[in-house]
Design an enzyme around this catalytic site. Structure first.
Site, PDB file in Angstrom:
ATOM      1  N   GLY A 178      50.103  68.518  34.856  1.00  0.00           N
ATOM      2  CA  GLY A 178      50.191  68.691  36.308  1.00  0.00           C
ATOM      3  C   GLY A 178      51.324  69.619  36.700  1.00  0.00           C
ATOM      4  N   GLU A 225      61.902  70.488  32.043  1.00  0.00           N
ATOM      5  CA  GLU A 225      61.185  69.530  31.206  1.00  0.00           C
ATOM      6  C   GLU A 225      62.187  68.786  30.315  1.00  0.00           C
ATOM      7  OE1 GLU A 225      59.116  67.144  28.977  1.00  0.00           O
ATOM      8  OE2 GLU A 225      58.132  68.201  30.644  1.00  0.00           O
ATOM      9  N   GLN A 226      62.073  67.458  30.278  1.00  0.00           N
ATOM     10  CA  GLN A 226      63.050  66.677  29.520  1.00  0.00           C
ATOM     11  C   GLN A 226      62.857  66.751  28.009  1.00  0.00           C
ATOM     12  OE1 GLN A 226      62.896  62.549  30.586  1.00  0.00           O
ATOM     13  NE2 GLN A 226      60.815  62.245  29.802  1.00  0.00           N
ATOM     14  N   HIS A 253      39.307  65.447  28.212  1.00  0.00           N
ATOM     15  CA  HIS A 253      38.107  65.991  28.846  1.00  0.00           C
ATOM     16  C   HIS A 253      38.525  66.925  29.968  1.00  0.00           C
ATOM     17  CE1 HIS A 253      35.083  62.809  27.453  1.00  0.00           C
ATOM     18  NE2 HIS A 253      36.251  62.355  27.008  1.00  0.00           N
ATOM     19  N   TYR A 294      34.996  61.960  20.751  1.00  0.00           N
ATOM     20  CA  TYR A 294      34.532  63.333  21.006  1.00  0.00           C
ATOM     21  C   TYR A 294      35.290  64.321  20.121  1.00  0.00           C
ATOM     22  CZ  TYR A 294      38.547  63.045  24.261  1.00  0.00           C
ATOM     23  OH  TYR A 294      39.781  62.822  24.846  1.00  0.00           O
ATOM     24  N   ASP A 333      50.745  61.617  37.878  1.00  0.00           N
ATOM     25  CA  ASP A 333      51.128  60.250  37.540  1.00  0.00           C
ATOM     26  C   ASP A 333      52.356  59.782  38.294  1.00  0.00           C
ATOM     27  OD1 ASP A 333      49.028  59.969  35.822  1.00  0.00           O
ATOM     28  OD2 ASP A 333      50.203  60.034  33.975  1.00  0.00           O
ATOM     29  N   ALA A 389      44.558  63.379  34.100  1.00  0.00           N
ATOM     30  CA  ALA A 389      45.151  64.715  34.124  1.00  0.00           C
ATOM     31  C   ALA A 389      44.436  65.614  35.128  1.00  0.00           C
ATOM     32  CB  ALA A 389      45.109  65.332  32.733  1.00  0.00           C
TER      33      ALA A 389
END
Length: 379
Positions: free
Chosen positions: A15, A34-35, A47, A215, A294, A307
């Site tokens: 996201g 970003e951590q 998917h 899958y 989230d 997602a």
């Protein structure tokens, strides 16, 4: 024309990466924090329905994803024990024709790598764990665990279920354990050739208290992936996931079809994760701070749309800033929430109920949706 506002995106997951890519394409000076210490190819599948692929088209990576992913012709649902079919949902060429884009399954790490590559590398910063955020009214001050301080005009909280931005808006509150865990494993598909069985491209095996979704995650079908949902009263581990075992899998799925037994036999390593949720949040934004994915609507993965909702959020957020003007960020954020809350909450509920495509139904309300062109409803 006045310069566009500086935006900080907290979290470079799917996201956050989507939001940052679209913001940068729209001309916003966008820094991403970003951590994690570095990018890594996490071992999980994902998917990407037509609703998501339309956003990938806007980012500019749709063609690459189509080349690297597996293209199932159907989503099959089967009784876990007998193997009887419960639904056959057409995908493949049908999805392209009816929903406007492909339906693919792919390795999450391969998707994430493509999305990260779409960002300006000079504006992507790893090993940046946010510890506090202060909206002064004129700008936002962000402090990180490494002692550094950064500022921005707007901050997008794409920092997951334990979001620091969400805590700033709503206070500290642990997410709710859903009573379900998920096992995840990737299998070398070469091993499956030893079995005289049909390993379908995309199939979910069901029973009342558990399921297994299976899958391919690569176009060459070298990697086969499964993720389970298993009712489990308690999660007694402090970690976000722990190792499971082939023996545990055999015990849980002892009564399942021979295809599932073969998958377990071919499993080399498997982990298990608690599935966490939150009730729909009363606010998604305040001042110069806004949430997506989230951070504001975590959900079980039982629809394979978690997602997707974060990526759809990103597209609508950027469209809202462009429609209203980022300098009017309060109105833009409210326009964003107005056009996302109902859909995200509905997907949360269906994911919670674990009914998606178990029986034949029309999935067009999810797959045909196009957040890149939909008319934005006023608050």
């Amino acid at each position: 024309m006045s310069p566009k506002l500086r935006v900080a995106v907290i979290g470079a997951g799917l996201g956050g990466a989507a939001a940052a890519a679209l913001l940068q394409k729209a001309g916003y000076p966008t820094q991403v924090y970003e951590q994690a210490p570095e990018f890594s190819r996490l071992g999980a599948g994902i998917h990407l329905g037509p609703n998501v692929m339309k956003v990938m088209r806007q980012i500019g990576i749709e063609g690459q994803l189509e080349s690297m992913g597996s293209h199932p012709d159907y989503w099959f649902s089967r009784d876990g024990v007998s193997g009887d079919y419960q639904s056959r949902i057409p995908l493949g060429e049908f999805a392209k024709r009816e929903y406007g884009a492909a339906y693919i399954t792919v390795h999450r790490g391969d998707l994430h790598a493509l999305m990260v590559e779409a960002l300006d590398p000079s504006q992507l910063h790893f090993d940046k764990r946010l510890t506090s955020v202060d909206d002064t009214g004129r700008e936002v001050i962000m402090r990180f665990a490494d002692g550094s301080t950064e500022t921005a005009d707007l901050v997008v909280g794409a920092d997951g279920v334990n979001s620091r931005i969400r805590e700033t808006l709503l206070g500290e509150e642990d997410p709710t354990y859903s009573g379900w865990i998920a096992h995840r494993a990737i299998i070398d598909a070469e091993k499956l050739k030893a079995y005289d069985l049909d390993f379908e491209q995309c199939v979910k095996w069901w029973s009342p208290d558990k399921h297994m979704m299976v899958y391919y995650v690569t176009g060459d079908q070298h990697e086969y992936y499964y993720v389970t949902g298993v009712k489990t009263p308690d999660w007694d581990h402090a970690a976000s996931f722990v190792d499971s075992s082939k023996e545990e899998m055999r015990e849980i799925f002892h009564d399942y079809h021979p295809v599932v037994q073969a998958l377990i036999d071919c499993t080399e390593s498997v982990t298990k994760w608690p599935l966490l949720e939150r009730n729909p949040l009363p606010i998604w934004h305040k001042g110069r701070l806004v949430l997506l994915g989230d951070a504001c609507h975590p959900m079980k993965p039982h629809m394979a749309q978690g997602a997707a909702m974060a990526i759809e959020d990103a597209a609508v957020l950027v469209r809202s800033l462009e429609a209203i003007g980022a300098e009017h960020y309060t109105d833009a954020f409210e326009l964003y929430k107005t056009n996302r809350f109902e859909r995200a909450s509905r997907v949360q509920q269906v994911s919670h109920d674990n009914t998606w495509l178990r029986h034949d139904e029309d999935p067009a309300w999810v797959f045909a949706h196009d957040v890149t062109t939909q008319e934005l409803k006023s608050p």
